[in-house]
Design an enzyme around this catalytic site. Structure first.
Site: not given
Ligand code: GAL
Length: 822
Positions: A437, A513
């Site tokens: 991210e 994720e």
């Protein structure tokens, strides 16, 4: 205690050929290993936040604390909201205004400066030899001094690095090593730990030796009849040649090859292994390669590398295959902390985690968001877990004020090179990740950085693909960021999977994720409804597994994608175990200080959610798990839904013998598809019984839960009864309180005390309560939802160990363990 001197060779290797027979002057022969690895474990001195410069040899550290390494200086507490209190907006969580975050990095005192000092002599070293000082992780910004002189430094606390100290070692004399570590505030999004939390060692080798971290073993072609093992390495020395011996898992020599050096003293060998046993999670078969370096005919160096023979492929529209078999990742993300042990690496604790994950049916681990330890990779190789080895949570753009962006330009390449070179021979690793991210998902430089990093991975290891866990999925679809990656990894964003699959050229999507469902073990809230960001006064989350964050989702939504979309190659659930820090949804609420995301709590005790995944992932064993507990004094007659997580499609619920009807899994909602739910069940004390049916409607299994009476006595269940007498092995003893009939008391919170006698010591306790400020290392703790775990550690003496647990008004519990000499 003496330092732990190992040659890192298998015993059989050691006996067979790791010795060089030297002719002594008396005419007798004396075996001397050609290289030594000295693990600097004991005899360290530690001090925190001192004003002086402690690098000098003569510095007086007499009053400092004696510690052994691995060591985490912050885990001993106390918990306090003032440590690393952050007034920030967590942009990644969609926040726009800054607010006070109290437990974000675990509320433990990791900020500040720590000094470690150690004196050692190296009898193995003599002038002309090589000595390398190896750090497997040092939190953080290590400055390293030897005999008062600065010999090296690094930045990233998770990185592997080594320093050549050949010229700075004083042969035959005491040497003083001093390491200064600095942790800044606002440098992490979770508990990073503090100090020398992974091994520090010295390798002593001959001047003619295999160059550090150059050996690379791959298996480019595999058939049933034979596999080609390709070995590349590089060495220093003139007139050198390499002899490689390959041993099977039983230590039987199965192949040998001798090669002379190529350009720049590099070697490349292709060795045939007949009838190869392939490595997989189900059959984690390991071979050993011993590389012996000779100068003329004299053995000069020897390096032992374990490897596996296995084939991985990622193909458009087919997905991931291991050894030719399409395989989905049933994975979990794990942070590096080990709950009450903090970041200090411990193999027994890691082995216990993986044992629990095996039972879950998990086949893969993502080391979020940094380099995995060697210990964890060794266990993954041995026990059979595929590994997604990650490197960074930040590139050049910050997520936190003092994060990795400060080092990116100078260190990113070096950090990746070291990660890959140290770990690439582990068959468990099937994928790299260059980031999680990262805010660099935005902007043209971000694209350049993604390519730059991926190219480094490819250069160092052309056999494995690279992913990035992306949360800005729409952005990465437009910018080309996602298209550039070998593997597009999506973090959450279940609603964008379909679009991303169409937009990206790779032909598959990884759930890098998933979920981020929150729950507290044994805590149930009513009414039972699906909610986001739900908060309660007790700062706990409901274990009906229906609560998530604004950006995340409940498990069933991922299951639908995993089951219905063949192009989804699997998922890595956030997370396998709770971890210190990031207490979402209570980031602003003291005393929440650890996560609620785990399928198991911080003590490693499974929550209900563990069984929801187990009912899908563990295809060998029965799962028939019933929730909630049945001790609801005051809720008599009120709606108290009963859920069953099972690998059966239907079941019947009985409350005190009365049928509440049969439930079938069905497609009405994702929850109905994966859970059996009696939403209208009413509480009355007594017994609930679930009878599960097979496909033909035949009753094949049942499970009962009973209302417990008053807490009466303690039941102690160790994960292992026999420990190695090595001063670091651990038994994890689960302590439960039960009523006089032995029924577990699910709401008990009794204060317990612990005493360990004999050949062991009390190490820590943990109850899995994310809001507890009791210190893990005190010999007392409250039960949380009727349970906690006590860690008993071996000493270096063999003998019997006894743990006694007491609590007011309770019959005490004792357990006998033993420690055996290695
Ligand atoms: C993700 C992030 C993880 C963790 C998780 C919590 O976005 O990658 O590190 O913060 O959210 O849900």
């Amino acid at each position: 205690m003496k330092d732990n001197i190992t040659t890192k060779l298998q015993v059989f290797t050691l006996l067979c050929f790791s010795v060089l027979l030297l002719q002594g002057c008396s005419g007798t022969t004396k075996p001397v290993a050609v290289r030594q690895t000295i693990v600097l474990k004991d005899g360290w001195k530690f001090a925190k936040d001192i004003d002086e410069d402690a690098s000098a040899t003569g510095f007086n550290d007499g009053e400092w604390q004696a510690v052994s390494v691995p060591h985490d200086w912050a885990i001993y507490g106390p918990f306090d909201k003032k440590w690393d209190m952050q007034k920030v907006a967590i942009i990644q969580n969609g926040e726009t205004e800054a607010s006070e975050k109290t437990g974000r990095t675990g509320a433990l005192p990791h900020i500040g400066t720590g000094w470690y000092r150690k004196t050692f002599t190296l009898p193995e070293f003599e002038a002309g030899k090589k000595a390398l000082l190896i750090f497997e992780g040092a939190m953080s910004e290590p400055q390293v001094y030897l005999n008062g002189k600065k010999v090296g430094q690094w930045a990233y606390g998770y990185a592997y690095f080594y320093i050549d100290i050949s010229k700075d070692i004083i042969a035959g004399q005491p040497n003083t090593l001093a390491v200064k570590l600095t942790n800044k505030e606002y440098s992490s999004r979770w508990y990073p730990g503090a100090g020398l939390y992974r091994n520090v060692s010295i390798v002593v080798k001959n001047p003619e030796s295999i160059n550090q971290w150059t050996t690379f073993i791959t298996t480019p072609s595999i058939t049933t009849a034979s596999a080609t093992v390709n070995i590349k390495t590089a060495a220093t020395g003139t007139d050198v040649h390499l002899v490689t011996k390959i041993f099977d898992a039983k230590g039987k020599l199965i192949a040998t090859q001798k090669s002379s050096a190529g350009t720049n003293n590099t070697f490349e060998q292709n060795i045939a292994v007949p009838n190869p046993n392939l490595w997989s999670p189900e059959t984690p078969y390991l071979y050993t390669a011993v590389n012996q370096l000779y100068a003329r005919d004299v053995l000069k160096d020897e390096e032992t590398t374990r490897f596996g023979i296995r084939e991985i492929k990622y193909e458009a529209n087919k997905g991931f295959s291991l050894n030719g078999k399409i395989t989905k990742f049933k994975g979990v993300c794990l942070h590096h902390d080990l709950g009450p042990l903090g970041a200090a690496v411990n193999k027994a604790a890691l082995r216990r985690q993986l044992t629990i994950l095996k039972d879950l049916g998990c086949n893969a681990i993502r080391s979020s968001h940094n380099m995995p330890s060697i210990e964890q990779l060794e266990l993954a190789d041995e026990m059979g877990f595929m590994f997604l080895a990650e490197s960074f949570d930040e590139w050049a753009k910050p997520k936190v004020e003092n994060g990795y962006h400060r080092f990116f330009e100078e260190y990113a390449e070096k950090d990746i090179v070291n990660l890959v070179r140290v770990t690439r021979n582990h068959p468990s690793i099937v994928m790299w990740s260059s980031g999680n991210e990262v805010p660099d998902q935005y902007g043209a430089e971000g694209l350049t950085r993604a390519k730059f990093l991926q190219d480094i991975f490819h250069r160092e290891d052309p056999t494995r693909p690279v992913t990035v866990g992306m949360d800005q999925v729409k952005q990465t679809m437009q910018s080309g960021f996602g298209a550039l990656l070998d593997i597009p990894g999506l973090n959450y964003r279940v609603h964008l999977y379909e679009d991303a699959y169409k937009a990206f050229p790779q032909g598959f999507i990884l759930g890098s994720e998933t979920a981020s469902t929150v729950s507290s073990r044994g805590i149930y809230k009513f009414p039972v409804v699906q909610e986001k960001e739900k908060q309660y006064d007790d700062l706990q989350c409901s274990s009906y597994d229906l609560e998530a964050c604004s950006w995340s989702n409940v498990p069933d939504e991922d299951f639908v994608l995993q089951d219905d979309k063949p192009w989804v190659i699997g998922e890595f659930v956030w997370t396998g175990f709770d971890y210190l820090g990031e207490p979402t949804p209570y980031d602003e609420k003291w005393p929440s200080r650890s996560s609620y995301f785990g399928m198991a709590d911080l003590a490693g005790i499974p929550k209900d959610r563990f069984y929801l995944y187990r009912s899908r992932w563990n295809t060998k064993d029965e799962t028939l798990h019933v929730l909630p507990h049945w001790n609801w004094e005051g809720r008599e007659g009120q709606t108290t839904p009963v859920f069953v997580y099972a690998n059966y499609d239907s079941a019947e619920l009985f409350i005190n013998g009365k049928s509440m009807g049969i439930q079938h899994k069905n497609n009405a909602t994702p929850q109905n598809r994966y859970r059996l739910m009696w939403m209208d069940a009413k509480y009355e004390p007594g017994t609930i019984k679930v009878v599960a049916f097979d496909k033909n409607g035949k009753a094949v299994a049942e499970k009962e839960i009973k209302t417990a009476g008053k807490p009466h006595h303690l039941v102690l269940t160790p994960d292992r009864k026999t420990l190695a007498a090595n001063g670091e092995d651990l038994s994890f003893v689960t302590v439960s309180v039960v009523d006089k009939d032995g029924i577990p008391c699910p709401t008990a919170t009794n204060q317990l005390s612990f005493k360990v006698t004999g050949a062991g010591t009390y190490r820590a306790a943990c109850n899995g309560d994310a809001t507890s400020t009791e210190i893990f290392h005190d010999t007392t703790m409250k039960l949380f939802s009727g349970k906690l775990v006590v860690l008993v550690q071996s000493t270096d003496k063999a003998g019997d160990i006894e743990l006694e647990v007491t609590g007011d008004g309770l019959q005490k519990g004792t357990i006998k363990l033993s420690a055996k000499a290695l």
